[in-house]
Write an enzyme that holds these catalytic residues in place. Sequence first.
Site, PDB file in Angstrom:
ATOM      1  N   ARG A  14      14.239  84.356  30.472  1.00  0.00           N
ATOM      2  CA  ARG A  14      12.924  84.794  29.989  1.00  0.00           C
ATOM      3  C   ARG A  14      12.169  83.752  29.160  1.00  0.00           C
ATOM      4  O   ARG A  14      11.088  84.058  28.646  1.00  0.00           O
ATOM      5  CB  ARG A  14      13.029  86.103  29.193  1.00  0.00           C
ATOM      6  CG  ARG A  14      13.637  87.254  29.969  1.00  0.00           C
ATOM      7  CD  ARG A  14      13.207  88.594  29.432  1.00  0.00           C
ATOM      8  NE  ARG A  14      13.629  88.794  28.045  1.00  0.00           N
ATOM      9  CZ  ARG A  14      13.213  89.809  27.296  1.00  0.00           C
ATOM     10  NH1 ARG A  14      12.369  90.701  27.794  1.00  0.00           N
ATOM     11  NH2 ARG A  14      13.640  89.939  26.059  1.00  0.00           N
ATOM     12  N   ASP A  15      12.699  82.544  29.043  1.00  0.00           N
ATOM     13  CA  ASP A  15      11.944  81.509  28.333  1.00  0.00           C
ATOM     14  C   ASP A  15      12.320  80.119  28.866  1.00  0.00           C
ATOM     15  O   ASP A  15      12.588  79.199  28.094  1.00  0.00           O
ATOM     16  CB  ASP A  15      12.194  81.590  26.830  1.00  0.00           C
ATOM     17  CG  ASP A  15      11.112  80.879  26.014  1.00  0.00           C
ATOM     18  OD1 ASP A  15       9.982  80.726  26.538  1.00  0.00           O
ATOM     19  OD2 ASP A  15      11.392  80.482  24.870  1.00  0.00           O
TER      20      ASP A  15
END
Length: 211
Positions: A14-15
């Site tokens: 997610r990043d």
Amino acid sequence: MYLHEEWEQVVLHRDVKASNVLLDADLNGQLGDFGLARLYDHGENPQTTHVVGTIGYIAPELTRTGKATKSTDVFGFGAFLLEVACGRRPIEPQASTEEMFLVDWVLESWKQGAILETSDPRLGGCYSTDEMSLVLKLGLLCSHAKAASRPSMRQVVQYLDGAALLPERLLNGATVDNEASVEFVMSVPSSYEKISVDSVSSSESILYRGR
């Protein structure tokens, strides 16, 4: 590929971004900073509706649905590929309209048959043109506006290893949603801070800024 398919659970990072890829003593890349990661069982659907990530690496559908998937990680990886190959951030709010969005600029150059002109000029042309072309085109494909058109990480590895040919026809339409992106970018500082957006059923959403 290991995080998405080969571990006992699915790991959504997610990043995915350049500053979260670390280099070891042999200059091998290692993905780090799993502070925003979410895990779920294979065959199930992730239940998160909490939008997190870094501006420029967030898939367009994530800002609308709030649902992180393997495909949203692939989008971040595509932005990372283009950033490394071009030596530019995914979004430059102060740049001209034509050059503000890196994926759009590279895509237009590809359409004109000049995709290698987007490579980082600081490299001085000291690279394999076939490899640079592959990385740039794969970055475009991973950054496709339509999630269904993005490859899986297994396919990404196959393309990079030369075990499969990149389907260039899928690059058509590989562009960000400019209207939504401009509105989103202009709502926060240009320092590319990590963000967290609560996706709620009401018409109000709150933007939180973190490190």
